[in-house]
Scaffold this motif. Structure first.
Motif: not given
Ligand code: ADP
Length: 301
Positions: A141, A148, A178, A213
């Motif tokens: 990320k 997202g 992870e 998202n």
């Molecule tokens: P943002 O802050 O840009 O929305 P997020 O960290 O919330 O980014 O990640 C976006 C989406 O990706 C989350 O809502 C989730 O559904 C999925 N996601 C994020 N991190 C993980 C992870 N470690 N394992 C599985 N799904 C994830």
């Protein structure tokens, strides 16, 4: 009460709903663009001015500060705190929640469940970073990303290495995490107000996508959360010092894992999925708590 709503756009759903809920309860709301506020910080009598006049007589401020104006917005909230005005979100709590690294460190220190997460600035050894967080599949990320964007799933170590190196090449700060496969492309948003989860929704990614998202085509539905999820969401908000927070959880085999704690949670998705008047609950909370000088930090942070 006289309430200052720190928002750059009164037409946004969340701002509109907060104004409505406050006016229904007989309060007066002034919408203020923080970027147009100016302050005299060297004064013995702190004040905030807007368009030639001091902002006086407020009982509470509701910050709805966009990510790009966090630093200045926090300074304006801090100034209000020094004036004894009650902030729905304290300046310190806002800064903690906006700094992903700081927020995750604070949560981990208190034993909150988190996906295994690595942070990096310029890792000299991306192979070791990948090994440290348990290897592929991994989610990488961009720290500055929202909605997202900049969240990538790398299914092999090789792919993870390429993505990390690509982000490094453009000098981006990243987080390597992870991948919680069993979450099945869904997450749970818990809306916490005053130490209670007042509404919750499950967001599900569309077929073939792991990011749930709503901006990425995810769909929201009502969900019944477990006592453990409830307790985790409440603790996460408390650790960051947030009286209002959107806590995002992933359902994993080892229990709820906190992905993010949002200090300006949007109200549209959660109000329509849960059928709850979240804006009204927030204003009710303010009515009970907005007493002059009742800020834990009083601008100290
Ligand atoms: P943002 O802050 O840009 O929305 P997020 O960290 O919330 O980014 O990640 C976006 C989406 O990706 C989350 O809502 C989730 O559904 C999925 N996601 C994020 N991190 C993980 C992870 N470690 N394992 C599985 N799904 C994830």
């Amino acid at each position: 009460m006289k309430i200052a709503l720190l928002s750059r756009n009164r037409r946004l759903y969340s701002s509109r709903r907060l104004i409505e809920a406050a006016e229904e309860r007989g309060h007066e709301v002034k919408v203020i663009d923080v970027l147009r506020c100016y302050m005299n910080i060297a004064s013995a009598k702190p004040s905030v001015h807007l368009e030639g006049d001091p902002l006086i007589g407020f009982d509470a401020v509701i910050p709805r500060i966009g990510a790009s104006v966090t630093a200045y917005g926090t300074a304006v909230i801090r100034q209000f705190e020094m004036m004894g005005v009650y902030p729905l979100i304290e300046s310190v709590a806002l800064s903690r929640s906006r700094d992903k690294l700081r927020a995750l460190q604070l949560l981990s220190r208190k034993g909150i469940g988190l996906p295994i997460t690595g942070f990096a600035n310029k890792p000299g050894d991306s192979k070791d970073l990948i090994k440290m967080v348990g290897g592929a599949p991994l989610v990488i990320k961009l720290l500055e990303g929202t909605q997202g964007i900049g969240v990538v799933l790398a299914e092999t170590n090789k792919a993870a290495e390429s993505v990390i190196e690509a982000f490094m090449g453009v000098h981006a700060n990243i987080l390597v995490q992870e991948f919680i496969k069993e979450a099945g492309g869904s997450d749970i948003r818990c809306l916490v107000v005053g130490g209670k989860v007042v509404a919750a929704m499950r967001r599900q990614a569309p077929e073939g996508e792991f990011r749930s998202n709503l901006h990425r085509g995810g769909s929201a539905s009502l969900v019944k959360i477990t006592p453990e999820e409830r307790a985790t969401a409440v603790s996460a908000a408390k650790i960051l010092g947030l009286s209002v927070a959107g806590v995002d959880l992933l359902r994993s085999e080892r229990g709820p894992l906190v992905m993010e704690v949002n200090s300006s949670p949007g109200l549209e998705g959660i109000e329509s999925a849960s059928g709850k008047n979240v804006a009204g609950i927030i204003i009710d909370y303010l009515e009970k708590n907005a007493k002059p000088g009742r800020t834990a930090t009083r601008g100290k942070g």
